[in-house]
Design an enzyme around this catalytic site. Structure first.
Site, PDB file in Angstrom:
ATOM      1  N   ASP A 110     -27.987  26.742  33.198  1.00  0.00           N
ATOM      2  CA  ASP A 110     -28.718  26.728  31.938  1.00  0.00           C
ATOM      3  C   ASP A 110     -30.147  27.269  32.027  1.00  0.00           C
TER       4      ASP A 110
ATOM      5  N   CYS B 203     -12.007  36.554  17.150  1.00  0.00           N
ATOM      6  CA  CYS B 203     -12.616  36.045  15.907  1.00  0.00           C
ATOM      7  C   CYS B 203     -12.002  36.713  14.679  1.00  0.00           C
TER       8      CYS B 203
ATOM      9  N   CYS C 134     -12.374  35.945  10.653  1.00  0.00           N
ATOM     10  CA  CYS C 134     -12.876  34.582  10.442  1.00  0.00           C
ATOM     11  C   CYS C 134     -14.407  34.581  10.314  1.00  0.00           C
TER      12      CYS C 134
ATOM     13  N   CYS D 139     -22.639  26.966   8.828  1.00  0.00           N
ATOM     14  CA  CYS D 139     -23.957  26.691   9.426  1.00  0.00           C
ATOM     15  C   CYS D 139     -24.902  26.177   8.337  1.00  0.00           C
TER      16      CYS D 139
ATOM     17  N   CYS E 276     -26.827  20.168  17.415  1.00  0.00           N
ATOM     18  CA  CYS E 276     -25.954  20.399  16.263  1.00  0.00           C
ATOM     19  C   CYS E 276     -24.620  20.943  16.764  1.00  0.00           C
TER      20      CYS E 276
ATOM     21  N   CYS F 124     -14.768  25.750  14.194  1.00  0.00           N
ATOM     22  CA  CYS F 124     -14.098  26.889  14.825  1.00  0.00           C
ATOM     23  C   CYS F 124     -12.614  26.566  15.051  1.00  0.00           C
TER      24      CYS F 124
HETATM   25  C1  B12 Z   1     -31.787  29.906  24.389  1.00  0.00           C
HETATM   26  C2  B12 Z   1     -30.522  29.087  24.262  1.00  0.00           C
HETATM   27  C3  B12 Z   1     -30.282  28.433  23.053  1.00  0.00           C
HETATM   28  C4  B12 Z   1     -31.116  28.709  21.812  1.00  0.00           C
HETATM   29  C5  B12 Z   1     -30.694  30.077  21.226  1.00  0.00           C
HETATM   30  C6  B12 Z   1     -29.169  30.208  21.038  1.00  0.00           C
HETATM   31  C7  B12 Z   1     -28.613  31.603  21.262  1.00  0.00           C
HETATM   32  N1  B12 Z   1     -27.492  31.833  20.624  1.00  0.00           N
HETATM   33  O1  B12 Z   1     -29.146  32.414  21.986  1.00  0.00           O
HETATM   34  C8  B12 Z   1     -30.794  27.445  20.938  1.00  0.00           C
HETATM   35  C9  B12 Z   1     -31.839  26.370  21.226  1.00  0.00           C
HETATM   36  C10 B12 Z   1     -30.741  27.706  19.433  1.00  0.00           C
HETATM   37  C11 B12 Z   1     -29.470  27.011  21.539  1.00  0.00           C
HETATM   38  C12 B12 Z   1     -28.562  26.213  20.868  1.00  0.00           C
HETATM   39  C13 B12 Z   1     -27.337  25.814  21.391  1.00  0.00           C
HETATM   40  N2  B12 Z   1     -26.927  25.958  22.653  1.00  0.00           N
HETATM   41 CO1  B12 Z   1     -27.877  27.054  23.953  1.00  0.00          CO
HETATM   42  N3  B12 Z   1     -28.601  28.173  25.287  1.00  0.00           N
HETATM   43  C14 B12 Z   1     -29.618  28.965  25.338  1.00  0.00           C
HETATM   44  C15 B12 Z   1     -29.705  29.666  26.703  1.00  0.00           C
HETATM   45  C16 B12 Z   1     -30.758  28.938  27.557  1.00  0.00           C
HETATM   46  C17 B12 Z   1     -30.021  31.152  26.647  1.00  0.00           C
HETATM   47  C18 B12 Z   1     -29.191  31.909  25.598  1.00  0.00           C
HETATM   48  C19 B12 Z   1     -29.612  33.346  25.499  1.00  0.00           C
HETATM   49  O2  B12 Z   1     -29.656  34.051  26.489  1.00  0.00           O
HETATM   50  N4  B12 Z   1     -29.970  33.827  24.287  1.00  0.00           N
HETATM   51  C20 B12 Z   1     -30.459  35.147  24.118  1.00  0.00           C
HETATM   52  C21 B12 Z   1     -29.829  35.870  22.951  1.00  0.00           C
HETATM   53  C22 B12 Z   1     -30.376  37.273  22.888  1.00  0.00           C
HETATM   54  O3  B12 Z   1     -28.430  35.877  23.151  1.00  0.00           O
HETATM   55  P1  B12 Z   1     -27.393  36.389  22.047  1.00  0.00           P
HETATM   56  O4  B12 Z   1     -28.074  36.712  20.783  1.00  0.00           O
HETATM   57  O5  B12 Z   1     -26.270  35.409  21.960  1.00  0.00           O
HETATM   58  O6  B12 Z   1     -26.826  37.738  22.674  1.00  0.00           O
HETATM   59  C23 B12 Z   1     -25.987  37.719  23.793  1.00  0.00           C
HETATM   60  C24 B12 Z   1     -24.508  37.962  23.466  1.00  0.00           C
HETATM   61  O7  B12 Z   1     -24.131  37.406  22.224  1.00  0.00           O
HETATM   62  C25 B12 Z   1     -24.345  39.462  23.555  1.00  0.00           C
HETATM   63  N5  B12 Z   1     -24.254  40.143  22.298  1.00  0.00           N
HETATM   64  C26 B12 Z   1     -25.254  40.606  21.590  1.00  0.00           C
HETATM   65  N6  B12 Z   1     -24.775  41.273  20.530  1.00  0.00           N
HETATM   66  C27 B12 Z   1     -23.420  41.199  20.598  1.00  0.00           C
HETATM   67  C28 B12 Z   1     -22.433  41.713  19.750  1.00  0.00           C
HETATM   68  C29 B12 Z   1     -21.090  41.501  20.081  1.00  0.00           C
HETATM   69  C30 B12 Z   1     -20.042  42.058  19.200  1.00  0.00           C
HETATM   70  C31 B12 Z   1     -20.759  40.734  21.235  1.00  0.00           C
HETATM   71  C32 B12 Z   1     -19.327  40.466  21.596  1.00  0.00           C
HETATM   72  C33 B12 Z   1     -21.768  40.217  22.058  1.00  0.00           C
HETATM   73  C34 B12 Z   1     -23.095  40.470  21.714  1.00  0.00           C
HETATM   74  O8  B12 Z   1     -25.513  39.947  24.186  1.00  0.00           O
HETATM   75  C35 B12 Z   1     -26.411  38.931  24.551  1.00  0.00           C
HETATM   76  C36 B12 Z   1     -26.492  38.762  26.033  1.00  0.00           C
HETATM   77  O9  B12 Z   1     -25.402  38.110  26.596  1.00  0.00           O
HETATM   78  C37 B12 Z   1     -28.252  29.440  27.252  1.00  0.00           C
HETATM   79  C38 B12 Z   1     -28.138  29.248  28.770  1.00  0.00           C
HETATM   80  C39 B12 Z   1     -28.204  30.574  29.506  1.00  0.00           C
HETATM   81  N7  B12 Z   1     -29.074  30.662  30.498  1.00  0.00           N
HETATM   82  O10 B12 Z   1     -27.483  31.501  29.156  1.00  0.00           O
HETATM   83  C40 B12 Z   1     -27.801  28.160  26.496  1.00  0.00           C
HETATM   84  C41 B12 Z   1     -26.325  28.071  26.050  1.00  0.00           C
HETATM   85  C42 B12 Z   1     -25.935  29.373  25.391  1.00  0.00           C
HETATM   86  N8  B12 Z   1     -26.358  27.021  25.038  1.00  0.00           N
HETATM   87  C43 B12 Z   1     -25.309  26.270  25.038  1.00  0.00           C
HETATM   88  C44 B12 Z   1     -25.056  25.257  24.088  1.00  0.00           C
HETATM   89  C45 B12 Z   1     -23.941  24.267  24.400  1.00  0.00           C
HETATM   90  C46 B12 Z   1     -25.796  25.203  22.891  1.00  0.00           C
HETATM   91  C47 B12 Z   1     -25.510  24.344  21.649  1.00  0.00           C
HETATM   92  C48 B12 Z   1     -24.035  24.214  21.305  1.00  0.00           C
HETATM   93  C49 B12 Z   1     -26.149  22.926  21.872  1.00  0.00           C
HETATM   94  C50 B12 Z   1     -26.000  21.981  20.702  1.00  0.00           C
HETATM   95  N9  B12 Z   1     -24.841  21.355  20.501  1.00  0.00           N
HETATM   96  O11 B12 Z   1     -26.937  21.744  19.983  1.00  0.00           O
HETATM   97  C51 B12 Z   1     -26.303  25.124  20.538  1.00  0.00           C
HETATM   98  C52 B12 Z   1     -25.419  26.179  19.858  1.00  0.00           C
HETATM   99  C53 B12 Z   1     -26.170  27.122  18.941  1.00  0.00           C
HETATM  100  C54 B12 Z   1     -25.530  28.517  18.895  1.00  0.00           C
HETATM  101  N10 B12 Z   1     -24.613  28.749  17.988  1.00  0.00           N
HETATM  102  O12 B12 Z   1     -25.892  29.371  19.726  1.00  0.00           O
HETATM  103  C55 B12 Z   1     -24.336  26.663  26.150  1.00  0.00           C
HETATM  104  C56 B12 Z   1     -23.143  27.428  25.550  1.00  0.00           C
HETATM  105  C57 B12 Z   1     -21.793  27.140  26.195  1.00  0.00           C
HETATM  106  C58 B12 Z   1     -20.739  28.032  25.579  1.00  0.00           C
HETATM  107  N11 B12 Z   1     -19.539  27.504  25.397  1.00  0.00           N
HETATM  108  O13 B12 Z   1     -20.981  29.179  25.273  1.00  0.00           O
HETATM  109  C59 B12 Z   1     -25.267  27.525  27.083  1.00  0.00           C
HETATM  110  C60 B12 Z   1     -24.576  28.651  27.839  1.00  0.00           C
HETATM  111  C61 B12 Z   1     -25.930  26.511  28.060  1.00  0.00           C
HETATM  112  C62 B12 Z   1     -25.015  26.158  29.224  1.00  0.00           C
HETATM  113  N12 B12 Z   1     -25.488  26.319  30.450  1.00  0.00           N
HETATM  114  O14 B12 Z   1     -23.892  25.778  29.039  1.00  0.00           O
HETATM  115  N13 B12 Z   1     -29.302  27.516  22.784  1.00  0.00           N
HETATM  116  S1  SF4 Z   2     -15.494  29.978  13.664  1.00  0.00           S
HETATM  117 FE1  SF4 Z   2     -14.844  30.537  15.747  1.00  0.00          FE
HETATM  118  S2  SF4 Z   2     -13.205  32.061  15.440  1.00  0.00           S
HETATM  119 FE2  SF4 Z   2     -14.309  31.867  13.484  1.00  0.00          FE
HETATM  120  S3  SF4 Z   2     -15.855  33.515  13.578  1.00  0.00           S
HETATM  121 FE3  SF4 Z   2     -16.829  31.644  14.311  1.00  0.00          FE
HETATM  122  S4  SF4 Z   2     -16.598  31.741  16.531  1.00  0.00           S
HETATM  123 FE4  SF4 Z   2     -15.126  33.204  15.676  1.00  0.00          FE
HETATM  124  S1  SF4 Z   3     -25.821  24.829  16.100  1.00  0.00           S
HETATM  125 FE1  SF4 Z   3     -25.808  24.256  13.904  1.00  0.00          FE
HETATM  126  S2  SF4 Z   3     -27.626  25.223  13.017  1.00  0.00           S
HETATM  127 FE2  SF4 Z   3     -27.277  26.179  15.045  1.00  0.00          FE
HETATM  128  S3  SF4 Z   3     -26.060  27.998  14.614  1.00  0.00           S
HETATM  129 FE3  SF4 Z   3     -24.576  26.348  15.018  1.00  0.00          FE
HETATM  130  S4  SF4 Z   3     -24.168  25.449  12.995  1.00  0.00           S
HETATM  131 FE4  SF4 Z   3     -25.990  26.690  12.766  1.00  0.00          FE
END
Ligand code: B12
Ligand code: SF4
Ligand code: SF4
Length: 351
Positions: free
Chosen positions: A129, A186, A189, A196, A238, A245
């Site tokens: 993480d 996905c 969907c 959210c 959250c 999903c």
């Molecule tokens: C910063 C962070 C957050 C931030 C930002 C979230 C985010 N989506 O980036 C906040 C605080 C909001 C957060 C929340 C949560 N987090 Co968090 N978070 C992180 C952390 C530390 C870094 C994530 C990161 O690099 N973000 C940077 C941005 C730029 O990433 P991105 O926009 O998603 O882009 C990436 C990909 O999506 C891809 N991409 C970009 N464009 C496109 C387009 C396509 C088509 C595709 C396929 C891919 C793609 O490129 C990027 C690089 O990989 C990671 C741990 C880690 N070191 O990886 C945990 C991590 C992602 N979090 C995790 C969890 C569990 C959560 C929460 C569920 C916690 C909760 N219940 O409250 C929520 C879920 C929110 C959500 N929907 O993301 C887990 C996810 C496990 C999993 N199954 O994926 C991780 C991996 C931590 C862990 N070690 O397990 N998190």
């Molecule tokens: S709810 Fe799950 S299957 Fe549907 S778009 Fe989101 S991540 Fe993909």
């Molecule tokens: S964790 Fe909650 S607020 Fe954050 S992206 Fe998912 S549904 Fe939205």
């Protein structure tokens, strides 16, 4: 990979150490300020975008997933009843802090790898993480699943209720022959985007500044009033985008530590609003939820209480809750963010 599963990990895989394919997307996310106050996301960016910068000479990345419980397990919160309006804690933060659990078992995995004859001079770098690693991308490359529109990694059979961690190594480890990347399932969907509560998701990107998880655990200051309603009854984190999903339906993945702290699934808001730091430490000891400071938790509890009262909730605790909110608004010994939030909530309730 059998060694990983033997250690209790729900899934494991090996990715080649290569630069990120999404470097431009990550830079654009940062440039747009979508990381909010998480300045550390911009630090060590070169390492984050290429694991070989993190560990020079890295050849492979072992990625593991730890399951942490799914809906219907023993840690489901029971709403209403004698405990009054409750503030919900996200599933990942209910049991023992996953960082500790993961690091402990990654340590054992690293020992097993070190014992391999080919590993005599190999180097290992563990991450769970907090390291500058794009863990979901590494996991997707290792064939553990695909990155969903909510940006989380989804395993086709096991859904997304797991956390990730891993080991970068200079050791040559070949990916399993059948570990091809899993296609994005996905399709059309949009459930996570539609559900959210704060509109934080655009496909494959989350604006952290709007995400309830960020607002409740990462942001230290006051929360913009326009986002209060969306926070609903959530105290820490959250789970909405994962709850809706379809790939999380009936996954039945057993959690690593079988819900030993189910009492932590939700906490009575009135009680939390009276907490001292000693109470916070006692109740949240050993959990990832303790990342939130006392002021942040009280701020979150005030917002959740405001939401309950605004919706006519609170039952026989409604009057006591209102009174406590008013006390906090006027208490100069409270943290400024607590006082400000109490005033925001009172203004919203027209008090
Ligand atoms: C910063 C962070 C957050 C931030 C930002 C979230 C985010 N989506 O980036 C906040 C605080 C909001 C957060 C929340 C949560 N987090 Co968090 N978070 C992180 C952390 C530390 C870094 C994530 C990161 O690099 N973000 C940077 C941005 C730029 O990433 P991105 O926009 O998603 O882009 C990436 C990909 O999506 C891809 N991409 C970009 N464009 C496109 C387009 C396509 C088509 C595709 C396929 C891919 C793609 O490129 C990027 C690089 O990989 C990671 C741990 C880690 N070191 O990886 C945990 C991590 C992602 N979090 C995790 C969890 C569990 C959560 C929460 C569920 C916690 C909760 N219940 O409250 C929520 C879920 C929110 C959500 N929907 O993301 C887990 C996810 C496990 C999993 N199954 O994926 C991780 C991996 C931590 C862990 N070690 O397990 N998190
Ligand atoms: S709810 Fe799950 S299957 Fe549907 S778009 Fe989101 S991540 Fe993909
Ligand atoms: S964790 Fe909650 S607020 Fe954050 S992206 Fe998912 S549904 Fe939205």
């Amino acid at each position: 990979m059998r060694a990983c599963l033997g250690l209790g990990f729900a899934a494991a895989g090996i990715a080649r150490a290569e630069p990120s394919a999404w470097g431009d997307a990550v830079r654009a996310w940062l440039a747009a300020g979508k990381h909010g106050t998480m300045e550390w996301m911009g630090e060590y960016l070169e390492q984050r975008l290429d694991v070989r910068r993190l560990l020079p000479g890295a050849r492979a990345v072992v990625i593991v997933a730890d399951a942490y419980g799914a809906p219907g397990d023993a840690a489901e919160p029971e709403h209403g009843g004698a405990r009054g309006p409750l503030g919900v804690i996200a599933r990942y933060a209910r049991g023992e802090d996953y960082h500790a659990v993961m690091r402990r078992r990654l340590g054992r995995l690293a020992d097993a790898l070190r014992a391999m004859p080919a590993a005599r001079c190999a180097e290992f770098r563990l991450f769970a993480d907090t390291g500058p690693v794009l863990e979901r991308e590494q996991a997707a490359r290792a064939g553990l699943g695909w990155i969903g529109k909510h940006t989380l990694l989804i395993h086709p059979q096991r859904g997304s209720w797991f956390v990730l961690g891993g080991i970068a190594t200079t050791l040559e480890l070949a990916p399993e022959p059948d570990a091809a990347p899993i296609a994005d399932h996905c399709g059309t969907c949009t459930r996570c985007i539609d559900a959210c509560p704060t509109g934080a998701i655009t496909p494959y990107s989350v604006d952290a500044r709007r995400c309830v998880s960020y607002l409740t655990i990462e942001q230290h200051g006051s929360i913009d009033e326009s986002l209060h309603e969306g926070i609903g009854d959530r105290l820490i984190g959250c789970d909405v985008c994962q709850d809706v999903c379809p790939f999380n339906r009936g996954t039945g993945v057993p959690p690593v530590s079988p819900s030993p702290h189910s009492s932590r699934a939700a906490l009575p808001l009135l009680e939390v609003l009276g907490w001292t730091d000693a109470d916070r430490t006692r109740v949240l000891a050993g959990s990832a939820a303790k990342r939130a400071t006392l002021a942040m938790i009280k701020r979150n509890a005030l917002i959740a209480a405001g939401n309950a009262l605004a919706n006519g909730g609170g039952g026989d605790r409604a009057a006591a809750l209102r009174q406590r909110i008013a006390q906090l608004a006027a208490d100069d010994s409270e943290d400024a963010v607590v006082r400000d939030t109490a005033r925001q909530v009172l203004a919203r309730l027209g008090a």
